[in-house]
Design a protein around this motif. Structure first.
Motif, short mmCIF file in Angstrom:
data_model
loop_
_atom_site.label_atom_id
_atom_site.label_comp_id
_atom_site.label_asym_id
_atom_site.label_seq_id
_atom_site.Cartn_x
_atom_site.Cartn_y
_atom_site.Cartn_z
N ASP A 1 1.50 27.55 -12.22
CA ASP A 1 1.59 28.21 -13.52
C ASP A 1 0.27 28.87 -13.88
O ASP A 1 0.25 29.97 -14.47
N GLN A 2 -0.83 28.24 -13.55
CA GLN A 2 -2.14 28.80 -13.87
C GLN A 2 -2.45 30.02 -13.01
O GLN A 2 -3.17 30.93 -13.44
N MET A 3 -1.92 30.06 -11.81
CA MET A 3 -2.16 31.21 -10.94
C MET A 3 -1.55 32.48 -11.50
O MET A 3 -2.07 33.57 -11.27
N THR A 4 -0.45 32.36 -12.26
CA THR A 4 0.14 33.55 -12.88
C THR A 4 -0.72 34.09 -14.01
O THR A 4 -0.55 35.24 -14.42
N THR B 1 0.83 -1.21 0.00
CA THR B 1 0.00 0.00 0.00
C THR B 1 0.86 1.25 0.00
O THR B 1 0.60 2.22 -0.73
N THR B 2 1.90 1.25 0.81
CA THR B 2 2.81 2.40 0.84
C THR B 2 3.51 2.59 -0.50
O THR B 2 3.68 3.72 -0.98
N SER B 3 3.91 1.49 -1.12
CA SER B 3 4.55 1.58 -2.42
C SER B 3 3.59 2.13 -3.48
O SER B 3 3.97 2.96 -4.31
N GLN B 4 2.34 1.67 -3.44
CA GLN B 4 1.36 2.16 -4.41
C GLN B 4 1.08 3.64 -4.21
O GLN B 4 0.97 4.40 -5.18
N GLN B 5 0.99 4.07 -2.99
CA GLN B 5 0.72 5.47 -2.72
C GLN B 5 1.90 6.36 -3.09
O GLN B 5 1.73 7.50 -3.53
N SER B 6 3.11 5.84 -2.93
CA SER B 6 4.29 6.64 -3.27
C SER B 6 4.37 6.94 -4.76
O SER B 6 5.02 7.90 -5.18
N GLN B 7 3.70 6.13 -5.58
CA GLN B 7 3.70 6.39 -7.02
C GLN B 7 2.86 7.61 -7.41
O GLN B 7 2.95 8.07 -8.55
N SER B 8 2.08 8.12 -6.47
CA SER B 8 1.29 9.32 -6.75
C SER B 8 2.01 10.59 -6.36
O SER B 8 1.45 11.69 -6.54
N PHE B 9 3.24 10.47 -5.81
CA PHE B 9 3.97 11.67 -5.40
C PHE B 9 4.34 12.53 -6.60
O PHE B 9 4.11 13.75 -6.60
N ALA B 10 4.91 11.93 -7.63
CA ALA B 10 5.33 12.70 -8.81
C ALA B 10 4.15 13.34 -9.53
O ALA B 10 4.18 14.53 -9.86
N PRO B 11 3.05 12.59 -9.79
CA PRO B 11 1.89 13.25 -10.41
C PRO B 11 1.33 14.39 -9.57
O PRO B 11 0.87 15.40 -10.10
N GLY B 12 1.35 14.24 -8.24
CA GLY B 12 0.87 15.31 -7.39
C GLY B 12 1.73 16.56 -7.49
O GLY B 12 1.23 17.68 -7.53
N GLU B 13 3.05 16.38 -7.55
CA GLU B 13 3.95 17.52 -7.72
C GLU B 13 3.75 18.18 -9.08
O GLU B 13 3.78 19.42 -9.20
N LEU C 1 0.97 18.23 -10.74
CA LEU C 1 -0.30 18.95 -10.65
C LEU C 1 -0.12 20.29 -9.94
O LEU C 1 -0.66 21.32 -10.37
N LEU C 2 0.64 20.30 -8.87
CA LEU C 2 0.90 21.56 -8.17
C LEU C 2 1.66 22.54 -9.06
O LEU C 2 1.43 23.76 -9.00
N ALA C 3 2.58 22.05 -9.88
CA ALA C 3 3.30 22.93 -10.81
C ALA C 3 2.34 23.57 -11.81
O ALA C 3 2.46 24.76 -12.13
N ARG C 4 1.38 22.79 -12.31
CA ARG C 4 0.39 23.35 -13.23
C ARG C 4 -0.49 24.39 -12.54
O ARG C 4 -0.86 25.41 -13.13
#
Length: 268
Positions: A182-185, A162-174, A176-179
């Motif tokens: 960028d959209q806030m500008t 479960t921890t391994s599966q959840q860790s795979q969402s770290f990069a997509p989450g980052e 998403l935050l970058a987008r």
């Protein structure tokens, strides 16, 4: 026959005629003087000051009218700008950066139910834990220690998966935050700013859900691991106590000669 005497002319008659003629001439003269004289030719008179004043007031009137038209134009332009600003303020985000974690949560719960894991998604997790780790109870089933160890290991493996599966969402989450950053500008208007805040709030709430799931996995693993070792110690001690008790009673009741063993704490 007596003849009439012929009247003689009066010596004053010519004088009266002359007087009458003089009066007539005088009357003619008076009439001639009383008659109006012939009108002379009129010369046009130009008042330059009056013309200049009239022209000035006409130009001033035109300027006032033009200024009124300009003011009306400014009012219309301001209303158009206000409407444009209102439309811009009410405009929504064209591509809001939402994410979906429901599927991920389902997958994580499914991993915690995989195999023979004693996971929190089980409806009767507490009852199964009590049945698997009864505590101070002697072992009566020879396969019980093996089952306890296998289920504890399955639970730990499920938590690790479960921890391994959840860790795979770290990069997509980052990403998403970058987008979102960028959209806030490029945010224009109150509505888009509110939707950006809603996006960030939703992202934060989803992270809290994932954090709750991680805490649930960690607590699940800790409970099963500690329960396994505590139950192992308790059941081991209970089984040893039962073994010693039965052995001492059997030795005490035996009629065969020899050494008998009875612990001092079993003495009356």
């Amino acid at each position: 026959m007596t003849s009439r005497p012929i009247p003689h002319l009066d010596h004053r008659h010519p004088r009266q005629r002359r007087r009458r003629l003089a009066l007539a001439a005088l009357a003619c003269a008076l009439l001639a003087l009383a008659a109006p004289l012939p009108a002379a030719a009129q010369i046009p008179v130009t008042d330059a000051a009056h013309i200049a004043l009239n022209s000035y007031w006409h130009y001033l009137h035109y300027l006032q009218f033009a200024f009124q038209i300009y003011q009306h134009y400014q009012q219309i332009a301001n209303q158009v700008r206000q409407i444009d600003n209102q439309l811009r303020a009410l405009a929504k985000l064209r591509d809001p950066n939402w994410r979906e974690i429901q599927t991920l949560l389902y997958q994580l719960d499914a991993l915690m139910r995989s195999g023979r894991a004693l996971g929190y998604p089980l409806a009767d997790a507490g009852g199964q834990f009590r049945q698997l780790y009864p505590g101070w109870t002697p072992w009566t089933d020879p396969t019980a220690p093996q089952q306890q160890a296998e289920r504890a290991l399955d639970t730990l493996r499920a938590g690790l998966a479960t921890t391994s599966q959840q860790s795979q969402s770290f990069a997509p989450g980052e990403q998403l935050l970058a987008r979102v950053r960028d959209q806030m500008t490029r945010t224009d208007g109150h509505q888009q700013a509110l939707e950006q805040l809603a996006t960030l709030s939703a992202f934060s709430a989803q992270e809290q859900l994932l954090t709750r799931q991680s805490l649930a996995v960690a607590n699940n693993q800790a409970a099963v691991a500690q329960g396994y070792w505590l139950d192992r110690q308790a059941q081991g001690d209970a089984s040893f106590t039962l073994l010693m008790t039965e052995t001492s009673l059997a030795a005490y009741q035996s009629t065969s000669p020899g050494f008998t063993f009875r612990p001092s704490w079993l003495l009356p």
